[in-house]
Design a protein around this motif. Sequence first.
Motif, short mmCIF file in Angstrom:
data_model
loop_
_atom_site.label_atom_id
_atom_site.label_comp_id
_atom_site.label_asym_id
_atom_site.label_seq_id
_atom_site.Cartn_x
_atom_site.Cartn_y
_atom_site.Cartn_z
N ASN A 24 -97.60 -19.95 24.12
CA ASN A 24 -98.48 -20.30 25.23
C ASN A 24 -99.60 -21.13 24.65
O ASN A 24 -100.35 -20.67 23.80
CB ASN A 24 -99.04 -19.02 25.89
N PHE A 225 -100.82 -17.29 41.80
CA PHE A 225 -99.42 -17.45 41.39
C PHE A 225 -98.94 -18.88 41.64
O PHE A 225 -98.31 -19.49 40.77
CB PHE A 225 -98.57 -16.45 42.17
N TYR A 226 -99.24 -19.42 42.82
CA TYR A 226 -98.70 -20.71 43.20
C TYR A 226 -99.53 -21.91 42.72
O TYR A 226 -98.98 -23.00 42.52
CB TYR A 226 -98.56 -20.79 44.73
N ASP A 229 -101.91 -22.80 36.59
CA ASP A 229 -100.96 -22.98 35.49
C ASP A 229 -100.83 -21.72 34.66
O ASP A 229 -99.74 -21.39 34.18
CB ASP A 229 -101.39 -24.14 34.60
N ARG A 231 -100.24 -18.03 33.60
CA ARG A 231 -99.35 -17.02 34.17
C ARG A 231 -99.93 -15.61 34.03
O ARG A 231 -99.27 -14.64 34.35
CB ARG A 231 -97.99 -17.08 33.47
N ARG A 289 -86.61 -22.50 40.35
CA ARG A 289 -88.02 -22.70 40.03
C ARG A 289 -88.85 -21.45 40.29
O ARG A 289 -89.69 -21.06 39.48
CB ARG A 289 -88.54 -23.87 40.86
N LEU A 290 -88.63 -20.82 41.45
CA LEU A 290 -89.39 -19.62 41.80
C LEU A 290 -89.08 -18.48 40.83
O LEU A 290 -90.00 -17.77 40.38
CB LEU A 290 -89.07 -19.19 43.23
N ARG A 292 -88.03 -18.70 37.74
CA ARG A 292 -88.62 -18.98 36.42
C ARG A 292 -90.10 -18.60 36.41
O ARG A 292 -90.59 -18.01 35.44
CB ARG A 292 -88.45 -20.47 36.06
N ARG A 293 -90.79 -18.93 37.49
CA ARG A 293 -92.22 -18.61 37.54
C ARG A 293 -92.43 -17.11 37.61
O ARG A 293 -93.32 -16.56 36.95
CB ARG A 293 -92.86 -19.31 38.74
N LYS A 296 -92.06 -15.42 34.29
CA LYS A 296 -93.14 -15.70 33.33
C LYS A 296 -94.45 -15.01 33.69
O LYS A 296 -95.39 -15.03 32.90
CB LYS A 296 -93.37 -17.21 33.24
N MET A 297 -94.55 -14.42 34.90
CA MET A 297 -95.80 -13.81 35.32
C MET A 297 -96.15 -12.59 34.47
O MET A 297 -95.28 -11.79 34.12
CB MET A 297 -95.73 -13.38 36.79
#
Length: 359
Positions: A24, A225-226, A229, A231, A289-290, A292-293, A296-297
């Motif tokens: 990171n 979240f949205y 950058d 996480r 995409r969703l 993956r995010r 990573k949260m």
Amino acid sequence: MQPSPLVQLSARRRVWLSSSAGFNPSPSRLNLALQGGGSHGAFTWGVLDALLADERVRFEGLSGSSAGAMNAVVFADGWMKGGRDGARQGLTDFWTEVGKQMPMGMVTQGDGDAFSLSLASKMLVKWAGYFSPSQLNPLALNPLRDLLGRQIDFEQLRARSPFKLFVGTTQVNTGKLRVFRETQLTVDVLLASACLPTIHHPVEIDGETYWDGGYSANPAVSPLFYECDSRDVLLVLLSPLQRTGTPRSVQEIEARIVELAFSANFMREMLMFAQAIDFSSPTFLTMGRLERRLQKMRFHMIDSSHLASLQRAETQLLAHGPFLELLHRQGQECASAWLAEHFDGVGRRSTVDLKKYFT
């Protein structure tokens, strides 16, 4: 026999994910989700003070409703004017002024640090409940407006806020959450976020009336979240995640109803995150995409449920200096303990089990 190109690609993808799992570029950068709770927001003041004192911690987005929004905006304004020290001083100035709002005779102090409203104050609050704000305060006087106007440079903050800001409000006529961004900030936006309809007149912005953001999000976590950058999201909670015992008296029932009204949407949103993260697939072939995010949260939490000073809803009205200073010290202690125990997880892993608390 050579594996197929698709199998080779999947294998390379797994190696890449494994090798980069701990990477990171800004491992210490946090997004902050700050709950509201009236005077209990002084606990969050202490939390922010401790985070600001630690040079390792950096920030990207701050989301809050009511007192959480006040803390977020004062934090950003102070940083804009003087960096970390400016943010700490700004929060101190704000809460010191808030602590001067309540006359000494309206507060009693029991053994140790047990603060409460005096009997006369409780009777006044009960009596005031029979009247609307327009009856009790026809001129819509609000000392918080003057305090915010003196301390915060809204014009400069709209132009060059050092952080992404998300201020939650509730539209009165639709019940919808509206989140104002830093480029939209005004004193009315902040007052709308903290507008309790039994105490304050509704706040009108662009022809729409607003009440406290806590009714629709306390605080809103989805914007972090949205739209950020980083996480890593640190939840700073003022409402207990669990109560022991069932309310029996009229006062206990009424207090719990209010508490549930301000926590239900947050609990539902965090349940959604817990279930979505658990349901999302970590495999390359099905990961969008969703997903993956979501994978990573990383969530973290500073919980105040163990503090007796925050257990009673009535003390949310205690704009009394010594009580606010007590909460500030407790916030500092909790944040320092969190930093010592969990800071190494920032940028690497969640340090709170969402399923344990929210499912």
